[in-house]
Design an enzyme around this catalytic site. Structure first.
Site, PDB file in Angstrom:
ATOM      1  N   HIS A  30       9.543  48.407  -4.154  1.00 10.28           N
ATOM      2  CA  HIS A  30      10.043  47.209  -4.757  1.00 10.28           C
ATOM      3  C   HIS A  30      10.590  46.340  -3.461  1.00 10.28           C
ATOM      4  O   HIS A  30      11.032  46.882  -2.363  1.00 10.28           O
ATOM      5  CB  HIS A  30      11.060  47.270  -5.823  1.00 10.28           C
ATOM      6  CG  HIS A  30      11.599  45.990  -6.195  1.00 10.28           C
ATOM      7  ND1 HIS A  30      12.587  45.137  -5.489  1.00 10.28           N
ATOM      8  CD2 HIS A  30      11.219  45.094  -7.346  1.00 10.28           C
ATOM      9  CE1 HIS A  30      12.721  43.897  -6.179  1.00 10.28           C
ATOM     10  NE2 HIS A  30      12.152  43.922  -7.401  1.00 10.28           N
ATOM     11  N   ASP A  49       9.957  40.163 -13.813  1.00  7.23           N
ATOM     12  CA  ASP A  49      10.890  40.140 -12.917  1.00  7.23           C
ATOM     13  C   ASP A  49      12.200  39.497 -13.521  1.00  7.23           C
ATOM     14  O   ASP A  49      12.829  38.984 -12.814  1.00  7.23           O
ATOM     15  CB  ASP A  49      10.411  39.457 -11.463  1.00  7.23           C
ATOM     16  CG  ASP A  49      11.263  39.677 -10.526  1.00  7.23           C
ATOM     17  OD1 ASP A  49      11.828  41.180 -10.347  1.00  7.23           O
ATOM     18  OD2 ASP A  49      11.279  39.070  -9.467  1.00  7.23           O
TER      19      ASP A  49
HETATM   20  C1  1DF Z   1      14.669  37.726  -6.469  1.00  6.43           C
HETATM   21  C2  1DF Z   1      13.492  38.260  -6.812  1.00  6.43           C
HETATM   22  C3  1DF Z   1      15.767  39.069  -6.464  1.00  6.43           C
HETATM   23  C4  1DF Z   1      13.119  39.689  -6.957  1.00  6.43           C
HETATM   24  C5  1DF Z   1      15.177  40.260  -6.656  1.00  6.43           C
HETATM   25  O1  1DF Z   1      16.038  41.237  -7.033  1.00  6.43           O
HETATM   26  C6  1DF Z   1      14.017  40.604  -7.108  1.00  6.43           C
HETATM   27  C7  1DF Z   1      15.199  36.684  -6.195  1.00  6.43           C
HETATM   28  C8  1DF Z   1      17.265  41.217  -6.155  1.00  6.43           C
HETATM   29  O2  1DF Z   1      14.656  35.521  -6.671  1.00  6.43           O
HETATM   30  O3  1DF Z   1      16.133  36.498  -5.340  1.00  6.43           O
HETATM   31  O4  1DF Z   1      13.525  41.788  -7.533  1.00  6.43           O
HETATM   32  N1  1DF Z   1      11.696  39.663  -7.054  1.00  6.43           N
HETATM   33  O5  1DF Z   1      11.175  40.881  -7.152  1.00  6.43           O
HETATM   34  O6  1DF Z   1      10.877  38.668  -6.833  1.00  6.43           O
HETATM   35 MN    MN Z   2      11.804  42.267  -8.550  1.00  4.18          MN
END
Ligand code: 1DF
Ligand code: MN
Length: 346
Positions: free
Chosen positions: A183, A309
């Site tokens: 991730h 997500d």
């Molecule tokens: C965000 C996006 C934050 C994802 C995440 O975990 C995350 C974000 C703190 O938009 O700030 O897992 N993502 O996977 O796109």
């Molecule tokens: Mn994510």
């Protein structure tokens, strides 16, 4: 806003959660500035310290595994969430703290799944800081707690999993036959600087630059020749790599033939072959037909899985857009349901 019930289960495969205890530890780090990770301060400084409505809302949603999350799932037609400890998980902490926190969060995830077995499944967290302990915790989490694989939030304090010291983690994943979900994390301290001043360090682009690089490092280092059955999952439709497939193969061949670096040895196969055989992809954050169709056609309809997500990108329009992909009913069921059931043994 509830959606029509389709002839498939909607399984969302990259869904974030956190314990109140870990969130408090994040807030302590933010207040004391006790680690060296500019990306952490940029990302969690906003979520954890800002009073902005989006930040407050995310902090509440990410920590809830009861009514709020379940009603959000109902409202967007999600039957089952595959939960993973939100990024960067335990990886920012000192080794002993991280090991203990991985164990306690895995135990709590197990309890939540036991309470709602038809709504949740999960991946375990581990502390890559101690690879042997991480392998041991993976084994416990899979065999005793029934978790379905492991999440690693890209770099651990600036280090990447292609270093041989991390091989016990790959050995365990292969032996247990469970996938490793790499991730995103914000770019490592070594490369984040030019992202920060334009706010490009997180989900807008920095995540993909960091995580795509991580996956490529694994490939060119020869990890998949050593561990040919290793299964890696990437979100965000492969963090850009499918679009680069042709060029990566072409350039990698030249680099190897010219013997350019000790760090690049000949591989048994082309990079694209590992990306097609050792990797699976989710469409987290990329609910856009042109990109989803591109990756399905290039990598195979059996390798691309649905992900929302939650709570970071929580929009029922995106679920509808994916319900309406221009693919057959059978392919849609693979995308939303059966690919995830097969890979994660749900
Ligand atoms: C965000 C996006 C934050 C994802 C995440 O975990 C995350 C974000 C703190 O938009 O700030 O897992 N993502 O996977 O796109
Ligand atoms: Mn994510």
């Amino acid at each position: 806003m509830s959606l029509p019930k389709p002839p498939y289960r909607r399984i969302a495969t990259e869904e974030g959660w956190a314990t109140p205890e870990m969130m408090q530890m994040y807030i302590d780090v933010l207040n004391k500035k006790s680690i060296n990770d500019p990306g952490f301060y940029s990302l969690w400084g906003f979520f954890g310290l800002s009073q902005a409505p989006r930040a407050r809302d995310l902090m509440a949603r990410v920590q809830d595994l009861e009514e709020r999350r379940l009603s959000d799932m109902d409202a967007t037609g999600i039957d089952l969430q595959l939960l993973m400890l939100t990024s960067p998980g335990v990886q920012i902490f000192d080794t002993e703290t991280a090991k203990a926190l991985a164990i306690s969060t895995n135990d709590q995830l197990h309890e939540a799944i036991k309470k709602h077995p038809s709504r949740y499944a999960g991946l375990c967290a581990v502390a890559p800081q101690d690879p042997a302990a991480a392998a041991k915790e993976m084994e416990r989490a899979v065999k005793v707690l029934g978790l379905k694989g492991v999440v690693i939030n890209s770099h651990t304090q600036g280090q990447y999993l292609d270093d041989e010291k991390y091989w016990p983690i790959f050995e365990a994943a292969e032996a247990l036959d469970v996938p490793i979900y790499i991730h995103p994390n914000t770019p490592s301290p070594q490369m984040i600087e030019p992202f920060l001043s334009r706010c490009l360090d997180a989900a807008i682009y920095g995540f993909a630059a960091e995580t795509g690089l991580h996956a490529l490092r694994l490939i060119v280092s020869g990890v998949f020749d050593r561990f040919p059955k290793l299964k890696i999952v990437l979100g965000h439709l492969g963090e850009g790599l499918p679009f680069w497939l042709y060029r990566i193969d072409f350039m990698h061949g030249g680099i190897v033939r010219a013997n350019r670096s000790e760090g690049v040895k000949p591989l048994k196969r082309k990079p694209s072959e590992y990306l097609r055989e050792n990797f699976w992809y989710t469409n987290s954050g990329m609910a856009w037909e042109p990109s989803v169709s591109f990756v399905q056609n290039l990598m195979g309809f059996d390798r691309v899985m649905y992900a929302m997500d939650y709570p970071y990108q929580f929009l029922s329009e995106e679920v509808s857009a994916m319900d309406n992909l221009p693919i057959t009913d059978e392919q849609k069921k693979m995308f939303f349901q059966t690919n995830a059931e097969n890979l994660f043994k749900l």
